[in-house]
Design a protein around this motif. Sequence first.
Motif, mmCIF file in Angstrom:
data_model
loop_
_atom_site.group_PDB
_atom_site.id
_atom_site.type_symbol
_atom_site.label_atom_id
_atom_site.label_comp_id
_atom_site.label_asym_id
_atom_site.label_seq_id
_atom_site.Cartn_x
_atom_site.Cartn_y
_atom_site.Cartn_z
ATOM 1 N N ARG A 142 42.873 7.425 47.843
ATOM 2 C CA ARG A 142 43.276 8.627 48.566
ATOM 3 C C ARG A 142 43.542 9.770 47.597
ATOM 4 N N THR A 188 48.722 8.182 49.654
ATOM 5 C CA THR A 188 48.841 9.185 50.712
ATOM 6 C C THR A 188 47.657 10.156 50.639
ATOM 7 N N ARG A 190 44.185 12.284 52.355
ATOM 8 C CA ARG A 190 42.875 11.936 52.899
ATOM 9 C C ARG A 190 42.215 10.839 52.064
ATOM 10 N N LYS A 191 41.545 9.939 52.767
ATOM 11 C CA LYS A 191 40.841 8.860 52.066
ATOM 12 C C LYS A 191 39.584 9.414 51.412
#
Length: 247
Positions: A142, A188, A190-191
């Motif tokens: 992430r 944490t 966005r992937k």
Amino acid sequence: MIQYKTKEEIERIRKAGRIVAACHREIARRLRPGVTTLEIDRFAEAYLSGNGAKPAQKGYKGYPFATCASVNEVVCHGFPRNIPLREGEIVTIDMVAELDGWMADSAWTYPVGRVNPDMARLLEATKFALFQGIAQATSGKRLGDIGAAVQAVAERENYGIVEAFIGHGIGRRMHEDPQVHHTGKAGTGRKLREGMVITVEPIFVTGKPHISVDADGWTARTFDGSWGAQFEHTIAVTGDGPVVLTG
């Protein structure tokens, strides 16, 4: 919206990135006491043009130069100037090349002649943080993993991070989604997915990371006069891990 790139599109960005990387290598040979950043800017513009590319920064939102040249307490977006560089200073040269509609972005902080041990340590720590961040840019991780890795280096080495300037997606446009912060919490955000092309570009400073912008609307410098370093690569997230496109 994130623009995921195909392998063919990544290869086009890589071609622009190779020109940027080669230009940086030539700049490293030319930077010495007595040279001006305006001379370096003119060289870079001619080099890009001579290799079929154009400086994407020139004209971007009115920016008047082919490169950003940031000396000492100027942390980014500095205007090239006709002032000779002095022994012991540091200067960040940032450039974006556009080749056949595809862009690649890289910044590097150079010592001018011999710098003192404190400045040498700043440069090494910032460069190390860049590669620690890049190592996290693998599919399935992430964005917060990148920021956490960079932040860990800064905290361990007791440097401030200029959080006002961040990395970004890049491709046909200079700034695309996603935003890439240089602080964060692991696990944490966005992937990361295969096909993302992003920049990682931390700025470390020896003092407080608070900045002001000059009346020109671009030149960003530290409030306290502390010096800053920045290192940046454009990278692709692939199934085999991160690939540096500007190396």
